[in-house]
Design a protein around this motif. Structure first.
Motif, PDB file in Angstrom:
ATOM      1  N   THR A 193      14.733  71.611  37.250  1.00  0.00           N
ATOM      2  CA  THR A 193      16.158  71.241  37.200  1.00  0.00           C
ATOM      3  C   THR A 193      16.643  71.516  35.783  1.00  0.00           C
ATOM      4  OG1 THR A 193      15.553  68.927  36.864  1.00  0.00           O
ATOM      5  CG2 THR A 193      15.993  69.593  39.122  1.00  0.00           C
ATOM      6  N   ILE A 203       9.551  69.762  38.211  1.00  0.00           N
ATOM      7  CA  ILE A 203      10.600  70.275  39.100  1.00  0.00           C
ATOM      8  C   ILE A 203      11.626  71.005  38.241  1.00  0.00           C
ATOM      9  CG2 ILE A 203      12.344  69.661  40.828  1.00  0.00           C
ATOM     10  CD1 ILE A 203       9.397  68.943  41.604  1.00  0.00           C
ATOM     11  N   GLN A 226      27.694  60.029  37.688  1.00  0.00           N
ATOM     12  CA  GLN A 226      28.185  59.282  36.529  1.00  0.00           C
ATOM     13  C   GLN A 226      29.356  60.024  35.879  1.00  0.00           C
ATOM     14  OE1 GLN A 226      26.819  57.448  32.228  1.00  0.00           O
ATOM     15  NE2 GLN A 226      25.817  59.230  33.024  1.00  0.00           N
ATOM     16  N   LYS A 227      29.094  61.225  35.302  1.00  0.00           N
ATOM     17  CA  LYS A 227      30.147  61.926  34.560  1.00  0.00           C
ATOM     18  C   LYS A 227      30.503  63.284  35.156  1.00  0.00           C
ATOM     19  CE  LYS A 227      28.854  60.006  30.056  1.00  0.00           C
ATOM     20  NZ  LYS A 227      27.869  60.225  29.005  1.00  0.00           N
ATOM     21  N   ASN A 228      29.569  63.877  35.866  1.00  0.00           N
ATOM     22  CA  ASN A 228      29.716  65.272  36.293  1.00  0.00           C
ATOM     23  C   ASN A 228      30.515  65.374  37.601  1.00  0.00           C
ATOM     24  OD1 ASN A 228      29.430  67.954  36.905  1.00  0.00           O
ATOM     25  ND2 ASN A 228      27.188  67.942  36.980  1.00  0.00           N
ATOM     26  N   LYS A 257       8.855  55.219  34.631  1.00  0.00           N
ATOM     27  CA  LYS A 257       8.682  55.592  36.041  1.00  0.00           C
ATOM     28  C   LYS A 257       7.558  54.791  36.701  1.00  0.00           C
ATOM     29  CE  LYS A 257      12.067  58.514  36.238  1.00  0.00           C
ATOM     30  NZ  LYS A 257      13.305  58.140  36.932  1.00  0.00           N
ATOM     31  N   ILE A 287      18.090  58.149  43.293  1.00  0.00           N
ATOM     32  CA  ILE A 287      17.602  59.357  42.607  1.00  0.00           C
ATOM     33  C   ILE A 287      18.100  59.407  41.163  1.00  0.00           C
ATOM     34  CG2 ILE A 287      17.433  61.875  42.755  1.00  0.00           C
ATOM     35  CD1 ILE A 287      16.580  60.976  45.375  1.00  0.00           C
ATOM     36  N   ASP A 304      28.332  54.054  36.520  1.00  0.00           N
ATOM     37  CA  ASP A 304      27.249  54.049  35.539  1.00  0.00           C
ATOM     38  C   ASP A 304      26.306  52.915  35.945  1.00  0.00           C
ATOM     39  OD1 ASP A 304      25.557  53.630  33.398  1.00  0.00           O
ATOM     40  OD2 ASP A 304      27.105  53.936  31.869  1.00  0.00           O
ATOM     41  N   LEU A 305      25.092  53.249  36.315  1.00  0.00           N
ATOM     42  CA  LEU A 305      24.184  52.236  36.862  1.00  0.00           C
ATOM     43  C   LEU A 305      23.766  51.191  35.841  1.00  0.00           C
ATOM     44  CD1 LEU A 305      21.803  54.179  39.291  1.00  0.00           C
ATOM     45  CD2 LEU A 305      24.075  53.215  39.679  1.00  0.00           C
ATOM     46  N   SER A 307      25.198  64.461  41.772  1.00  0.00           N
ATOM     47  CA  SER A 307      25.991  65.545  41.172  1.00  0.00           C
ATOM     48  C   SER A 307      25.149  66.738  40.722  1.00  0.00           C
ATOM     49  CB  SER A 307      26.803  65.005  39.986  1.00  0.00           C
ATOM     50  OG  SER A 307      25.972  64.307  39.088  1.00  0.00           O
ATOM     51  N   SER A 308      23.829  66.629  40.762  1.00  0.00           N
ATOM     52  CA  SER A 308      22.979  67.768  40.366  1.00  0.00           C
ATOM     53  C   SER A 308      21.548  67.550  40.844  1.00  0.00           C
ATOM     54  CB  SER A 308      22.997  67.955  38.842  1.00  0.00           C
ATOM     55  OG  SER A 308      22.495  66.798  38.198  1.00  0.00           O
ATOM     56  N   ILE A 344      17.857  66.998  41.989  1.00  0.00           N
ATOM     57  CA  ILE A 344      17.180  66.443  43.170  1.00  0.00           C
ATOM     58  C   ILE A 344      18.167  65.623  44.021  1.00  0.00           C
ATOM     59  CG2 ILE A 344      15.360  64.846  43.892  1.00  0.00           C
ATOM     60  CD1 ILE A 344      13.850  65.671  41.255  1.00  0.00           C
ATOM     61  N   GLN A 379      26.907  59.199  44.665  1.00  0.00           N
ATOM     62  CA  GLN A 379      27.229  58.563  43.380  1.00  0.00           C
ATOM     63  C   GLN A 379      26.921  59.559  42.275  1.00  0.00           C
ATOM     64  OE1 GLN A 379      24.572  57.776  41.137  1.00  0.00           O
ATOM     65  NE2 GLN A 379      25.974  57.135  39.532  1.00  0.00           N
TER      66      GLN A 379
HETATM   67  N1  LIG Z   1      13.113  67.201  37.203  1.00  0.00           N
HETATM   68  C1  LIG Z   1      11.877  66.726  37.109  1.00  0.00           C
HETATM   69  O1  LIG Z   1      10.939  67.454  36.763  1.00  0.00           O
HETATM   70  C2  LIG Z   1      11.595  65.284  37.426  1.00  0.00           C
HETATM   71  C3  LIG Z   1      10.268  64.848  37.447  1.00  0.00           C
HETATM   72  C4  LIG Z   1       9.999  63.524  37.741  1.00  0.00           C
HETATM   73  C5  LIG Z   1      11.033  62.637  38.013  1.00  0.00           C
HETATM   74  N2  LIG Z   1      12.332  63.075  37.964  1.00  0.00           N
HETATM   75  C6  LIG Z   1      13.394  62.094  38.262  1.00  0.00           C
HETATM   76  O2  LIG Z   1      14.155  62.559  39.365  1.00  0.00           O
HETATM   77  C7  LIG Z   1      15.505  62.091  39.245  1.00  0.00           C
HETATM   78  C8  LIG Z   1      16.472  63.265  39.327  1.00  0.00           C
HETATM   79  O3  LIG Z   1      16.122  64.186  38.321  1.00  0.00           O
HETATM   80  P1  LIG Z   1      16.896  65.567  38.133  1.00  0.00           P
HETATM   81  O4  LIG Z   1      15.964  66.442  37.398  1.00  0.00           O
HETATM   82  O5  LIG Z   1      17.480  66.002  39.422  1.00  0.00           O
HETATM   83  O6  LIG Z   1      18.025  65.093  37.097  1.00  0.00           O
HETATM   84  P2  LIG Z   1      19.512  65.546  36.810  1.00  0.00           P
HETATM   85  O7  LIG Z   1      19.840  66.874  37.396  1.00  0.00           O
HETATM   86  O8  LIG Z   1      19.710  65.317  35.339  1.00  0.00           O
HETATM   87  O9  LIG Z   1      20.370  64.447  37.604  1.00  0.00           O
HETATM   88  C9  LIG Z   1      20.443  63.129  37.176  1.00  0.00           C
HETATM   89  C10 LIG Z   1      21.512  62.420  37.963  1.00  0.00           C
HETATM   90  O10 LIG Z   1      21.560  61.054  37.529  1.00  0.00           O
HETATM   91  C11 LIG Z   1      22.908  60.724  37.190  1.00  0.00           C
HETATM   92  N3  LIG Z   1      22.945  59.762  36.100  1.00  0.00           N
HETATM   93  C12 LIG Z   1      22.526  59.932  34.824  1.00  0.00           C
HETATM   94  N4  LIG Z   1      22.762  58.813  34.097  1.00  0.00           N
HETATM   95  C13 LIG Z   1      23.348  57.939  34.952  1.00  0.00           C
HETATM   96  C14 LIG Z   1      23.868  56.625  34.795  1.00  0.00           C
HETATM   97  N5  LIG Z   1      23.831  55.971  33.628  1.00  0.00           N
HETATM   98  N6  LIG Z   1      24.407  56.019  35.883  1.00  0.00           N
HETATM   99  C15 LIG Z   1      24.458  56.672  37.065  1.00  0.00           C
HETATM  100  N7  LIG Z   1      24.007  57.907  37.270  1.00  0.00           N
HETATM  101  C16 LIG Z   1      23.464  58.536  36.217  1.00  0.00           C
HETATM  102  C17 LIG Z   1      23.545  62.033  36.762  1.00  0.00           C
HETATM  103  O11 LIG Z   1      24.959  61.920  36.874  1.00  0.00           O
HETATM  104  P3  LIG Z   1      26.022  62.805  36.020  1.00  0.00           P
HETATM  105  O12 LIG Z   1      25.346  64.095  35.691  1.00  0.00           O
HETATM  106  O13 LIG Z   1      27.172  62.903  36.961  1.00  0.00           O
HETATM  107  O14 LIG Z   1      26.372  62.034  34.786  1.00  0.00           O
HETATM  108  C18 LIG Z   1      22.912  62.997  37.758  1.00  0.00           C
HETATM  109  O15 LIG Z   1      23.611  62.953  38.980  1.00  0.00           O
HETATM  110  C19 LIG Z   1      15.581  61.324  37.924  1.00  0.00           C
HETATM  111  O16 LIG Z   1      15.388  59.953  38.162  1.00  0.00           O
HETATM  112  C20 LIG Z   1      14.408  61.909  37.140  1.00  0.00           C
HETATM  113  O17 LIG Z   1      13.925  61.041  36.138  1.00  0.00           O
HETATM  114  C21 LIG Z   1      12.635  64.379  37.690  1.00  0.00           C
END
Ligand SMILES: NC(=O)c1ccc[n+]([C@@H]2O[C@H](COP(=O)([O-])OP(=O)(O)OC[C@H]3O[C@@H](n4cnc5c(N)ncnc54)[C@H](OP(=O)(O)O)[C@@H]3O)[C@@H](O)[C@H]2O)c1
Length: 256
Positions: free
Chosen positions: A193, A191, A33-35, A163, A86, A59-60, A9-10, A12, A31
């Motif tokens: 986001t 990254i 969760q809320k968005n 991680k 992801i 919800d995982l 939903s957002s 990566i 997949q």
């Molecule tokens: N951004 C960075 O700098 C960075 C760096 C290293 C690693 N990462 C990892 O990369 C991945 C993606 O990051 P992002 O920045 O793209 O994050 P993001 O935009 O916050 O996206 C997170 C996604 O995970 C879903 N999610 C959250 N809680 C959940 C749950 N309980 N069950 C199922 N789905 C759930 C969210 O769904 P809803 O919004 O629909 O609830 C959303 O689709 C994450 O694992 C993050 O830890 C990110």
């Protein structure tokens, strides 16, 4: 090709789902969760790229939701070619920012580690018994480039062990499933986001300075590597963790 992307939903996850469609997937399950709005926006982009999207809310951290997700994943096709893990709990923005360290750590453990591992085991079971496709089925996990080296502060103390656990699990799963399923991991650096958009000036400068490429990474930078690692172009790559961080900058700052 049929792909599943958790966290679609957002960020990566969205970029990865869109890349799957652009790379020729016929169906992409997203997949979220809320968005719901965010997931629908991803679905529109997938359709525009010529693939059929399916949305599943789950919800995982909940076992019933994980079972429902796996069942739904094998509905559009008798084979899942690529599964991208992801999704990760967001404890840095929104109301979760105010939670205690223990509550944040617990949530990260439930979603990113326990939920993801439990889900991956169910996915693996199905991949091992599904009909053969043109390429070896593949799974992709999401770690963090600083997890094994460590970073100061609460964020380092939470995301480091969480991680690192994901990265360690990914390698053990690869050893378990080879040669029938390939398993790799991307380790994103800074990254831009949701958190990166709101980070203060000092973090903005730090994120750029710590990458040799001297910029934030984009969700699409990570998605490009994720999709490559699950494609038929990387058939001899498994049990690897690839940093997508612009190259860690080890040069002293302000050096001539
Ligand atoms: N951004 C960075 O700098 C960075 C760096 C290293 C690693 N990462 C990892 O990369 C991945 C993606 O990051 P992002 O920045 O793209 O994050 P993001 O935009 O916050 O996206 C997170 C996604 O995970 C879903 N999610 C959250 N809680 C959940 C749950 N309980 N069950 C199922 N789905 C759930 C969210 O769904 P809803 O919004 O629909 O609830 C959303 O689709 C994450 O694992 C993050 O830890 C990110």
């Amino acid at each position: 090709m049929h792909c599943v992307v958790t966290g679609g939903s957002s960020g990566i996850g969205r970029a990865t789902a869109i890349r799957c469609a652009q790379a020729g997937a016929r169906t992409v399950l997203i997949q979220y969760q809320k968005n719901r709005d965010g997931a629908e926006q991803t679905a529109e982009r997938i359709e525009a790229a010529g693939a059929q999207p399916t949305l599943v809310a789950a919800d995982l951290s909940q076992a019933d939701d994980r079972h429902r997700l796996v069942a739904a994943a094998w509905q559009p096709s008798d084979r899942v070619d690529a599964w991208f893990h992801i999704a990760g709990a967001d404890v840095l923005t929104g109301t979760a920012q105010q939670w205690s360290f223990d509550d944040k750590l617990t949530r990260l453990w439930e979603v990113d580690v326990h939920g993801t591992i439990s889900l991956a085991r169910a996915v693996a079971e199905r991949m091992l018994t599904q009909p053969a496709g043109p390429a070896t089925p593949a799974m992709l996990f999401t770690g963090w480039d600083q997890a094994t080296e460590g970073m100061e502060g609460d964020a380092g103390q939470m995301f480091g062990p969480i991680k690192a656990a994901v990265m360690a699990y990914s390698r053990s799963l690869a050893q378990t499933l080879a040669p029938r399923v390939r398993v790799n991991c991307v380790a994103p650096g800074w990254i831009q986001t949701a958190w990166g958009d709101t980070a203060n000036d000092s973090w903005q400068q730090r994120a750029r300075a710590q990458a040799l490429m001297n910029r934030w990474g984009t969700a699409d930078d990570v998605a490009a590597m994720a999709v490559h690692l699950c494609s038929g172009d990387s058939e001899f790559i498994t049990a690897q963790t690839i940093n997508v961080n612009g190259g860690w900058n080890r040069r002293p700052h302000n050096a001539p």
